[in-house]
Write an enzyme that holds these catalytic residues in place. Structure first.
Site, PDB file in Angstrom:
ATOM      1  N   PHE A 151       8.687 -31.277  -2.844  1.00 54.44           N
ATOM      2  CA  PHE A 151       7.886 -31.912  -1.981  1.00 54.44           C
ATOM      3  C   PHE A 151       8.503 -33.502  -1.942  1.00 54.44           C
ATOM      4  O   PHE A 151       8.750 -33.934  -2.501  1.00 54.44           O
ATOM      5  CB  PHE A 151       6.818 -32.022  -2.416  1.00 54.44           C
ATOM      6  CG  PHE A 151       5.740 -33.103  -2.070  1.00 54.44           C
ATOM      7  CD1 PHE A 151       5.241 -32.530  -0.584  1.00 54.44           C
ATOM      8  CD2 PHE A 151       5.086 -34.208  -1.801  1.00 54.44           C
ATOM      9  CE1 PHE A 151       4.156 -32.574   0.508  1.00 54.44           C
ATOM     10  CE2 PHE A 151       4.490 -34.494  -1.091  1.00 54.44           C
ATOM     11  CZ  PHE A 151       3.990 -34.054   0.067  1.00 54.44           C
ATOM     12  N   ASP A 236      14.717 -37.628  -5.914  1.00 57.78           N
ATOM     13  CA  ASP A 236      13.580 -38.287  -5.484  1.00 57.78           C
ATOM     14  C   ASP A 236      12.253 -38.349  -7.209  1.00 57.78           C
ATOM     15  O   ASP A 236      11.891 -37.295  -7.431  1.00 57.78           O
ATOM     16  CB  ASP A 236      12.844 -36.630  -4.317  1.00 57.78           C
ATOM     17  CG  ASP A 236      11.038 -37.778  -3.930  1.00 57.78           C
ATOM     18  OD1 ASP A 236      10.507 -38.119  -5.031  1.00 57.78           O
ATOM     19  OD2 ASP A 236      10.587 -36.949  -3.321  1.00 57.78           O
ATOM     20  N   LYS A 265       4.860 -44.018  -5.345  1.00 59.97           N
ATOM     21  CA  LYS A 265       3.306 -43.642  -6.660  1.00 59.97           C
ATOM     22  C   LYS A 265       3.369 -44.542  -7.193  1.00 59.97           C
ATOM     23  O   LYS A 265       2.558 -45.539  -7.285  1.00 59.97           O
ATOM     24  CB  LYS A 265       3.137 -41.998  -6.914  1.00 59.97           C
ATOM     25  CG  LYS A 265       3.691 -41.643  -5.805  1.00 59.97           C
ATOM     26  CD  LYS A 265       3.064 -39.560  -6.905  1.00 59.97           C
ATOM     27  CE  LYS A 265       2.534 -39.117  -5.472  1.00 59.97           C
ATOM     28  NZ  LYS A 265       3.548 -37.780  -4.818  1.00 59.97           N
TER      29      LYS A 265
HETATM   30  C1  LIG Z   1       4.015 -37.821  -3.309  1.00 57.17           C
HETATM   31  C2  LIG Z   1       5.113 -37.864  -3.667  1.00 57.17           C
HETATM   32  C3  LIG Z   1       6.039 -37.874  -1.952  1.00 57.17           C
HETATM   33  C4  LIG Z   1       5.782 -38.534  -1.206  1.00 57.17           C
HETATM   34  O1  LIG Z   1       5.270 -39.225  -1.198  1.00 57.17           O
HETATM   35  P1  LIG Z   1       4.180 -39.703   0.056  1.00 57.17           P
HETATM   36  O2  LIG Z   1       2.912 -41.638  -0.599  1.00 57.17           O
HETATM   37  O3  LIG Z   1       2.690 -39.450  -0.002  1.00 57.17           O
HETATM   38  O4  LIG Z   1       4.710 -40.895   1.023  1.00 57.17           O
HETATM   39  C5  LIG Z   1       7.636 -37.701  -1.982  1.00 57.17           C
HETATM   40  N1  LIG Z   1       8.400 -37.265  -3.480  1.00 57.17           N
HETATM   41  C6  LIG Z   1       7.554 -36.672  -4.580  1.00 57.17           C
HETATM   42  C7  LIG Z   1       8.280 -36.203  -5.440  1.00 57.17           C
HETATM   43  C8  LIG Z   1       6.180 -37.089  -4.109  1.00 57.17           C
HETATM   44  O5  LIG Z   1       5.851 -36.277  -5.392  1.00 57.17           O
END
Ligand SMILES: *Cc1c(COP(=O)(O)O)cnc(C)c1O
Length: 418
Positions: A151, A236, A265
């Site tokens: 994700f 990420d 986050k």
């Molecule tokens: C939540 C998340 C995202 C996306 O972040 P947003 O602030 O919702 O755009 C990207 N990568 C990871 C691993 C995430 O958990």
């Protein structure tokens, strides 16, 4: 608003009586929110419109590391709100320079680009990788290698890199030159590599995909593959960063250093902000005008994030996260032992944990979190088979014990009814 205020369709919008039913009338239905509406939060606790109190082990989806409304961050927000909110990137500002200094001093990175979300931080990372490769190697070196079931956000580019068909369905045509390989499978990554690959992107701990840590061998192997093919390694850390695993960033615990790292986050504890961290050499591929964001690096968001970052980036704070994570993992393992028919095991790092459902209960994680909600304990799922346990990093031993009591009550009713 007092309880006696009647619904008044002619009142100014700020004084209307609203509730969960209003959601179904006025919102684009991309979410299915809970039946109750939170109105206030403090620490690990949330209150709804009727004053009912909930123990929040979701941290707003792994965001509120310091819990709801932490005093020091509220103070930093107030102070900056009275001083300067926004000037646009035709001017720099003091909080953004302080935050970038703190981030670069604490990590491998020399340079930071700020955005407003995780998706935007990743969008910047993928664009930087393409730009760098174009400049250094020509237009042919553009393919991204990513993991299946990952994700990375919901923009068209990032959602395509995420590789979960349920999130890209109907949005075709999707951006090309993106390959997916199974997570934690080094041989598959090796087979997918080539000299036309500009970057490999991976979550050191897959969050949404099921709370699955990468193995150290896998990340070391990806690092070596990237060297061999002159590709960039992107971590990420939007979910696993900022203390969640008990390290400031997860890469530090693994001892594998990426070329680009994304953070969001927990960085704002709920105030929108994202950051892309990289090296001096790579950053130079983004010249003036190559990328940008109206709000990215605004003084309000960066003043908040600076206070959050300074609080989390303390040896004692991170040591407590590791201790709390070990304790919570122990409590969850005891639950697995007591309910072997329901749970297959616990996985994760630090306070990023997943309770994996046994085969007989697969697909039913949401049912269990609903029963927990009835016990006023809030938990997340990570796919249909995993209950995700990501409390604020400040969770106390008493709050963990209380959560286990509530989770056991929910389990009693669940196992009783099946
Ligand atoms: C939540 C998340 C995202 C996306 O972040 P947003 O602030 O919702 O755009 C990207 N990568 C990871 C691993 C995430 O958990």
């Amino acid at each position: 608003m007092s309880e006696s205020t009647p619904p008044n369709p002619h009142a100014p919008a700020s004084q209307r009586v609203v509730d969960r039913a209003t959601y179904d009338q006025v919102m684009v239905p991309t979410y299915a929110p809970a039946a109750w509406v939170p109105v206030r939060g403090k620490g690990l606790w949330l209150w709804d419109q009727d004053g009912r109190q909930y123990l929040d082990f979701t941290a707003g989806i792994a965001v509120s590391g310091l819990g709801h409304a932490p005093d020091a961050v509220v103070a930093a927000l107030h102070e900056q709100a009275q001083r300067l909110w926004h000037v646009g990137n035709g001017y720099t500002n003091e909080p953004v320079l302080r935050l970038a200094t703190a981030l670069t001093e604490a990590t491998f990175a020399d340079r930071v680009f700020f955005a407003n979300s995780g998706a935007e931080a990743n969008e910047a990372a993928f664009k930087l990788a393409r730009k760098w490769a174009h400049r250094r190697h020509g237009a042919g070196k553009s393919r991204l290698v990513a993991c299946a079931n990952a994700f990375h956000g919901r923009t068209l580019f990032t959602v395509t890199v995420g590789g979960q068909p349920k999130y890209t369905e109907g949005y075709e045509p999707l951006p090309p030159a993106i390959s997916h390989v199974p997570f934690n499978d080094l041989a598959a990554a090796e087979a997918a590599m080539g000299d036309e690959v500009c970057a490999v992107v991976v979550e050191p701990v897959q969050g949404e995909g099921g709370v699955t840590p990468a193995t150290r061998e896998y990340l070391l192997g990806l690092r070596a593959l990237c060297h061999r093919h002159q590709a960039l390694l992107i971590f990420d850390e939007v979910q696993c960063g900022l203390g969640r695993t008990g390290e400031l960033y997860a890469y530090m615990g693994y001892g594998v250093v990426p070329d680009i790292l994304t953070s969001a986050k927990a960085l704002g504890n709920g105030f929108p902000i994202g950051a892309m961290l990289t090296t001096e050499d790579l950053a130079s591929a983004f010249s003036v005008g190559a990328h940008g964001s109206t709000y990215g690096g605004n003084p309000l968001a960066t003043a908040v994030a600076l206070k959050v970052f300074e609080t989390i980036n303390q040896p004692a704070f991170l040591a407590r996260v590791r201790a709390a994570g070990a304790r919570l993992q122990g409590l969850l393992k005891a639950l697995v032992t007591d309910y072997p028919q329901v749970f297959a095991g616990v996985r994760g790092l630090g306070l990023m944990l997943g309770l994996v459902l046994a085969e007989a209960y697969q697909g039913r994680a949401k049912e269990l979190t609903r029963l927990c909600e009835a016990e006023a304990l809030l938990l997340l799922i990570a796919g249909p088979d995993v209950v995700r346990v990501v409390p604020p990093l400040i969770v106390s031993d008493d709050e963990m014990d209380e959560a286990m009591l509530r989770l056991r009550r929910a389990l009693t009713s669940w196992v009783g009814q099946t």
